[in-house]
Design an enzyme around this catalytic site. Sequence first.
Site, PDB file in Angstrom:
ATOM      1  CG  ASP A 275      -1.995   1.067   1.126  1.00  0.00           C
ATOM      2  OD1 ASP A 275      -1.823   2.006   0.310  1.00  0.00           O
ATOM      3  OD2 ASP A 275      -2.991   0.975   1.860  1.00  0.00           O
TER       4      ASP A 275
ATOM      5  CD  GLU B 278      -2.952   7.154   0.555  1.00  0.00           C
ATOM      6  OE1 GLU B 278      -3.842   6.491  -0.035  1.00  0.00           O
ATOM      7  OE2 GLU B 278      -2.987   7.399   1.766  1.00  0.00           O
TER       8      GLU B 278
ATOM      9  CG  ASP C 177      -8.019   6.928   3.592  1.00  0.00           C
ATOM     10  OD1 ASP C 177      -8.001   5.759   4.059  1.00  0.00           O
ATOM     11  OD2 ASP C 177      -8.511   7.207   2.495  1.00  0.00           O
TER      12      ASP C 177
HETATM   13  O1  AHR Z   1      -3.792   2.986  -1.142  1.00  0.00           O
HETATM   14  C1  AHR Z   1      -4.959   2.383  -0.763  1.00  0.00           C
HETATM   15  C2  AHR Z   1      -5.723   3.224   0.214  1.00  0.00           C
HETATM   16  O2  AHR Z   1      -6.196   4.379  -0.428  1.00  0.00           O
HETATM   17  C3  AHR Z   1      -4.976   3.790   1.362  1.00  0.00           C
HETATM   18  O3  AHR Z   1      -4.689   2.870   2.378  1.00  0.00           O
HETATM   19  C4  AHR Z   1      -5.909   4.836   1.830  1.00  0.00           C
HETATM   20  O4  AHR Z   1      -5.259   5.866   2.526  1.00  0.00           O
HETATM   21  C5  AHR Z   1      -6.552   5.333   0.559  1.00  0.00           C
HETATM   22  O5  AHR Z   1      -7.939   5.338   0.669  1.00  0.00           O
END
Ligand code: AHR
Length: 517
Positions: free
Chosen positions: A236, A238, A314
């Site tokens: 991940d 972001e 997030d």
């Molecule tokens: O990258 C995937 C997700 O996208 C993250 O964890 C989040 O912060 C956003 O909604």
Amino acid sequence: MVKPSIRRLGRALLATGATAALAVGLLTATAATSQAATQGPCDIYAAGATPCVAAHSTTRALYGTYNGSLYQVKRASDGATRDIGLLSAGGYANAAAQDDFCAGTSCVITVIYDQSGKGNHLTQAPAGGAAGGPDNLANAFEAPVTVAGHKAYGVYVAPGTGYRNNNTNGIATGDQPEGMYAIFDGTHFNDGCCFDYGNAETNSLDTGNGHMEALYFGNNKAWGSGSGNGPWVMADLENGLFSGVNRGFNAGDPSVNSRFLTAMLKGGPNQWALRGGDTRSGGLSTFYNGVRPNATGYNPMHKEGAIILGIGGDNSKWAQGTFYEGVMTSGYPTDATENAVQANITAAGYNSGSTSTGTLTPGSRISLRATTAPCCTSHYLRHDDADTKVVISATNSSSSATDKADATWIVRAGLAHSSCVSFESANSPGQFLRHYNYQLYLNTDNGGGAFAQDATFCPTAGNSGTGTSFRSVNFPTKYLRHYNYTAYIASNGGSNSWDSTTSWAADTSWLVDQPWG
Ligand code: AHR
């Protein structure tokens, strides 16, 4: 008639959660020394000049000489907290201390201490850009495990659960190099965003591409996927779960099919790698090793240095999974160092918390057989694929694999009361047997207190003198019953048709059998 497709439920969330009691206990996690008699993963990373700057585990010490607290639990009965430590320095969790402290009530995990000495403890995640908070805390009994034969508990993340530290010390920021690994339950996942462990934003908001670098596990396909049907380990970074160099399908990332999973991620300037293996045996495979994604924002990276567990950057909190241990390093570990860490992990001896069958021990797989003669003694409690109802139907060795799996349940410590039990579907992870308007359904655990009550049953001697009866924890005069082949909670006489006194004792008595699936 049971139809062959499982109806999927929407993601239901509760934004409310218990508040973490965090105080003096945070100071009790002690730093490791470098004089390890028995090596832990962090001794190996240190020897490779990429020391741990965060080390979290509820099961064992991650340094050979660590002898501080692993985690803290809070019990429901009086709100008191207790730090759970080790049986000996460098050893295994003192699970009996949790059992003792939480006896007769339920407990949640409030703090996962950082063993590195950096103070990077994980506590209840606050609200974020994607979802409110504070997030829920993990039930301390839902993920029993053994490590080298010692009982321990993992961190069972139901949707809505999340841990975070937005004020860390020593974690990589910007384009600085780091490594990380985590051990997850390879069978506990979903397609929600995002069951993560690793580096994230310090304000719980999506601040843009490249502001995260965290391990993800699950079968979310919104951004990326690997071979097979999943689940996959992904990065991940972001606004994207990366299974390879760029978003989308990357064949090099395999579906995970082991009970326990070691997942590894490392990233430095225009370089990152994703690796994984079976926690119980063998080495690591490299799923990706190369340059950063070509989309804007990922090279250089903009890591912020917060730490998350069970949620997205997030605070997206729709995912589920189970975490046993994980670390983050300063510096980009070599493959050789990571291979040595995997050897340490396989030697640690992770095993399922309960291998027994036909018992009501948390972790057991069971099937529940009706005892009412002559209609129903070959009928088993199962969920109905055509809808969310729970019924009984005849099941035998000739039944289809789907029918057998539908009639198989994983015993969990009671979601509302750890001395009782809950039943998670064997083929719909995260979905539990629960009553609603006194009828039984298979629904997704939304992490809420009402759901936990509706999904908790207390075993008692069978009301007919045979087998076991299951008393509803929030309607204690009502027991799990089949009536006209449909499942309810029922009292012995009452206003609903299924409260009929005729056959009540037999209909509420069940045999805990070997699992069909
Ligand atoms: O990258 C995937 C997700 O996208 C993250 O964890 C989040 O912060 C956003 O909604």
